[in-house]
Enzyme design. Structure first.
Site, PDB file in Angstrom:
ATOM      1  N   SER A  29       2.393   1.410 -10.924  1.00 48.76           N
ATOM      2  CA  SER A  29       3.921   1.446 -10.876  1.00 48.76           C
ATOM      3  C   SER A  29       4.456   1.273 -12.082  1.00 48.76           C
ATOM      4  O   SER A  29       4.786   0.402 -12.530  1.00 48.76           O
ATOM      5  CB  SER A  29       4.141   0.572  -9.781  1.00 48.76           C
ATOM      6  OG  SER A  29       3.845   0.617  -8.498  1.00 48.76           O
ATOM      7  N   HIS A  60       4.970   6.869  -9.431  1.00 47.83           N
ATOM      8  CA  HIS A  60       3.708   7.062  -9.576  1.00 47.83           C
ATOM      9  C   HIS A  60       3.598   8.723 -10.055  1.00 47.83           C
ATOM     10  O   HIS A  60       3.809   9.518  -9.067  1.00 47.83           O
ATOM     11  CB  HIS A  60       2.668   6.899  -8.500  1.00 47.83           C
ATOM     12  CG  HIS A  60       2.246   5.200  -8.566  1.00 47.83           C
ATOM     13  ND1 HIS A  60       1.272   4.931  -8.938  1.00 47.83           N
ATOM     14  CD2 HIS A  60       3.002   4.317  -8.114  1.00 47.83           C
ATOM     15  CE1 HIS A  60       1.258   3.648  -8.659  1.00 47.83           C
ATOM     16  NE2 HIS A  60       2.494   3.339  -8.197  1.00 47.83           N
ATOM     17  N   HIS A  82      -2.962   4.502  -3.167  1.00 53.03           N
ATOM     18  CA  HIS A  82      -3.141   2.898  -2.453  1.00 53.03           C
ATOM     19  C   HIS A  82      -3.483   3.062  -1.073  1.00 53.03           C
ATOM     20  O   HIS A  82      -3.236   3.936  -0.346  1.00 53.03           O
ATOM     21  CB  HIS A  82      -1.815   2.294  -2.632  1.00 53.03           C
ATOM     22  CG  HIS A  82      -1.110   2.004  -3.965  1.00 53.03           C
ATOM     23  ND1 HIS A  82      -0.298   3.129  -4.407  1.00 53.03           N
ATOM     24  CD2 HIS A  82      -0.932   1.036  -4.685  1.00 53.03           C
ATOM     25  CE1 HIS A  82       0.159   2.931  -5.537  1.00 53.03           C
ATOM     26  NE2 HIS A  82      -0.251   1.500  -5.810  1.00 53.03           N
ATOM     27  N   TYR A  84      -2.246   1.245   1.191  1.00 49.86           N
ATOM     28  CA  TYR A  84      -1.418   1.349   2.173  1.00 49.86           C
ATOM     29  C   TYR A  84      -0.591   2.754   2.240  1.00 49.86           C
ATOM     30  O   TYR A  84       0.154   2.766   3.454  1.00 49.86           O
ATOM     31  CB  TYR A  84      -0.063   0.199   1.622  1.00 49.86           C
ATOM     32  CG  TYR A  84       0.680   0.550   0.352  1.00 49.86           C
ATOM     33  CD1 TYR A  84       1.418   1.289   0.340  1.00 49.86           C
ATOM     34  CD2 TYR A  84       0.359  -0.078  -0.404  1.00 49.86           C
ATOM     35  CE1 TYR A  84       1.865   1.993  -0.990  1.00 49.86           C
ATOM     36  CE2 TYR A  84       1.001   0.190  -1.864  1.00 49.86           C
ATOM     37  CZ  TYR A  84       1.880   1.379  -2.034  1.00 49.86           C
ATOM     38  OH  TYR A  84       2.398   1.459  -3.290  1.00 49.86           O
ATOM     39  N   GLU A  85      -0.787   3.610   1.453  1.00 52.92           N
ATOM     40  CA  GLU A  85      -0.263   4.791   1.696  1.00 52.92           C
ATOM     41  C   GLU A  85      -1.103   5.584   3.106  1.00 52.92           C
ATOM     42  O   GLU A  85      -0.706   6.626   3.370  1.00 52.92           O
ATOM     43  CB  GLU A  85      -0.340   5.570   0.631  1.00 52.92           C
ATOM     44  CG  GLU A  85       0.459   5.605  -0.644  1.00 52.92           C
ATOM     45  CD  GLU A  85       0.120   6.201  -1.886  1.00 52.92           C
ATOM     46  OE1 GLU A  85       0.578   7.027  -1.900  1.00 52.92           O
ATOM     47  OE2 GLU A  85      -0.361   5.685  -2.803  1.00 52.92           O
ATOM     48  N   ALA A 112       1.529  -3.659 -11.265  1.00 59.67           N
ATOM     49  CA  ALA A 112       2.410  -4.644 -11.115  1.00 59.67           C
ATOM     50  C   ALA A 112       2.037  -5.415 -10.007  1.00 59.67           C
ATOM     51  O   ALA A 112       1.456  -5.397  -9.258  1.00 59.67           O
ATOM     52  CB  ALA A 112       3.675  -3.931 -10.679  1.00 59.67           C
ATOM     53  N   MET A 210      -0.988  -5.036  -4.692  1.00 54.65           N
ATOM     54  CA  MET A 210      -1.533  -4.315  -3.748  1.00 54.65           C
ATOM     55  C   MET A 210      -2.608  -2.937  -4.226  1.00 54.65           C
ATOM     56  O   MET A 210      -2.941  -1.968  -3.599  1.00 54.65           O
ATOM     57  CB  MET A 210      -0.673  -3.239  -2.829  1.00 54.65           C
ATOM     58  CG  MET A 210       0.510  -4.406  -2.484  1.00 54.65           C
ATOM     59  SD  MET A 210       2.058  -3.270  -1.928  1.00 54.65           S
ATOM     60  CE  MET A 210       3.103  -4.748  -1.655  1.00 54.65           C
ATOM     61  N   SER A 211      -3.288  -3.292  -5.422  1.00 57.12           N
ATOM     62  CA  SER A 211      -4.131  -2.322  -5.934  1.00 57.12           C
ATOM     63  C   SER A 211      -5.253  -2.804  -6.677  1.00 57.12           C
ATOM     64  O   SER A 211      -5.617  -3.771  -6.213  1.00 57.12           O
ATOM     65  CB  SER A 211      -3.285  -1.421  -6.822  1.00 57.12           C
ATOM     66  OG  SER A 211      -3.091  -2.041  -7.917  1.00 57.12           O
ATOM     67  N   ASN A 234       7.656  -9.763 -10.421  1.00 54.72           N
ATOM     68  CA  ASN A 234       8.649 -10.608  -9.578  1.00 54.72           C
ATOM     69  C   ASN A 234       7.861 -11.766  -9.420  1.00 54.72           C
ATOM     70  O   ASN A 234       6.607 -11.826  -9.650  1.00 54.72           O
ATOM     71  CB  ASN A 234       8.752  -9.785  -8.249  1.00 54.72           C
ATOM     72  CG  ASN A 234       7.496  -9.494  -7.403  1.00 54.72           C
ATOM     73  OD1 ASN A 234       6.701  -8.626  -8.011  1.00 54.72           O
ATOM     74  ND2 ASN A 234       7.180 -10.036  -6.483  1.00 54.72           N
ATOM     75  N   HIS A 248      11.026  -2.803  -4.193  1.00 57.79           N
ATOM     76  CA  HIS A 248      10.430  -1.834  -4.935  1.00 57.79           C
ATOM     77  C   HIS A 248      11.130  -1.444  -6.349  1.00 57.79           C
ATOM     78  O   HIS A 248      10.450  -1.286  -7.306  1.00 57.79           O
ATOM     79  CB  HIS A 248       9.832  -0.844  -4.344  1.00 57.79           C
ATOM     80  CG  HIS A 248       9.142   0.115  -4.880  1.00 57.79           C
ATOM     81  ND1 HIS A 248       8.081   0.053  -5.709  1.00 57.79           N
ATOM     82  CD2 HIS A 248       9.310   1.472  -5.232  1.00 57.79           C
ATOM     83  CE1 HIS A 248       7.302   1.271  -6.010  1.00 57.79           C
ATOM     84  NE2 HIS A 248       8.317   2.182  -5.865  1.00 57.79           N
TER      85      HIS A 248
HETATM   86  N1  HPA Z   1       3.357  -8.770  -3.812  1.00 60.05           N
HETATM   87  C1  HPA Z   1       2.471  -7.611  -3.769  1.00 60.05           C
HETATM   88  N2  HPA Z   1       2.396  -6.409  -4.546  1.00 60.05           N
HETATM   89  C2  HPA Z   1       3.113  -6.315  -5.755  1.00 60.05           C
HETATM   90  C3  HPA Z   1       4.014  -7.544  -5.783  1.00 60.05           C
HETATM   91  C4  HPA Z   1       4.063  -8.745  -4.785  1.00 60.05           C
HETATM   92  O1  HPA Z   1       4.924  -9.792  -4.980  1.00 60.05           O
HETATM   93  N3  HPA Z   1       4.893  -7.154  -7.143  1.00 60.05           N
HETATM   94  C5  HPA Z   1       4.431  -6.080  -7.276  1.00 60.05           C
HETATM   95  N4  HPA Z   1       3.354  -5.829  -6.587  1.00 60.05           N
END
Ligand code: HPA
Length: 275
Positions: A29, A60, A82, A84-85, A112, A210-211, A234, A248
């Protein structure tokens, strides 16, 4: 049934790129900037490659690039899909399987991630030393082709020590800090609750995302050397321990801000290949 080699896709890569690469890079990302660091020789949209799913997430790009960093040919997956998609684990790892079949031996994966351990700050780069797999399914579930890799692949050295040392040396030379820690991967797409972030910390994670984990499992199964780099976009908790609101957009913004440093680490690691 094991998964068949994607011969049509391999032919397309050979035709369009005209040369092969032993180094592959997966850009997560908002981290597509590495492509600007190389001399781009060719580009193929994922939608042109039979068997490669398309990313549905903003940030992406969804294309394969062939480029050169110094004298080293590099194939880049700019954008990933991903779990989750809604994609299957087979889809999520189709790109890495294709690169393995195409001859890539060294894979640099980026993502990320949310920082959960003490001292993590937004914008930090973290070298992945190890991972915790909390996805609901393993990408190697199903039949195994012994010619690709063992039924029960070892994961004691998933992230290559030599490549990590190289990355640290690059960061030292460039004059910025590279953290090192454990990445926990799970499905998303909801960000974690404060209790989930706390749990991640308690069970040994430094960052969550998440990847990456499925791709690394497949890469190790295929015997690739792996380097993993997280951009901390974050943090789970504020300086007073308070929960943070995640979005996001914030993740993408922080990723874009760190993309230059990330790109210089990748470039430096690839260049050291030549020595
Ligand atoms: N959690 C999950 N996936 C992420 C995060 C997070 O805080 N930040 C960037 N991808």
């Amino acid at each position: 049934m094991s998964i068949m080699r994607n011969e049509a896709a391999l032919r397309l890569l050979d035709e369009r790129f005209g040369m092969r690469a032993k180094v592959g890079v997966v850009l997560g990302s908002g981290l597509g900037g590495f492509a600007d660091e190389m001399e781009v020789l060719g580009s193929i949209g994922y939608d042109e490659v039979p068997g490669l799913p398309r990313s549905t997430v903003s940030g992406h790009a969804g294309r394969l690039l062939l480029g050169k960093v110094g004298d080293t040919a590099v194939v880049v997956m700019q954008g990933r899909v991903h779990y989750y998609e809604g994609y299957s684990m087979k889809d999520v790892t189709a790109g890495v399987r294709l690169l393995a079949d195409w001859g890539v031996e060294e894979l640099i994966v980026t993502n990320a991630a949310g920082g959960v351990s003490e001292g993590m700050s937004v914008g930090d780069l973290m070298l992945i030393s190890d991972h915790i797999n909390l996805f609901p399914e393993n990408p190697l579930r199903g039949g195994n082709d012994e010619s690709e890799g063992p039924r029960f692949p070892d994961m004691s050295m998933a992230y290559d020590k030599c490549l990590r040392e190289r990355a640290k040396e690059v960061a030292r030379c460039e004059g910025f800090e590279l953290r090192e820690g454990v990445y926990l991967g799970w499905s998303g797409p909801s960000f974690e609750t404060p209790a989930e972030y706390r749990m991640a910390r308690v069970i040994g994670a430094d960052a969550v995302g998440m990847s990456t984990v499925p791709e690394v499992i497949v890469a190790r199964h295929r015997g690739m050397r792996v380097l993993g780099l997280s951009t901390i976009t974050n943090c789970a908790f504020g300086s007073g321990g308070e929960a943070q609101v995640n979005s996001h957009e914030d993740v993408q913004r922080a990723a874009a801000e760190a993309a230059g440093r990330l790109a210089s680490v990748i470039k430096g690691v690839v260049e050291k290949n030549e020595g």
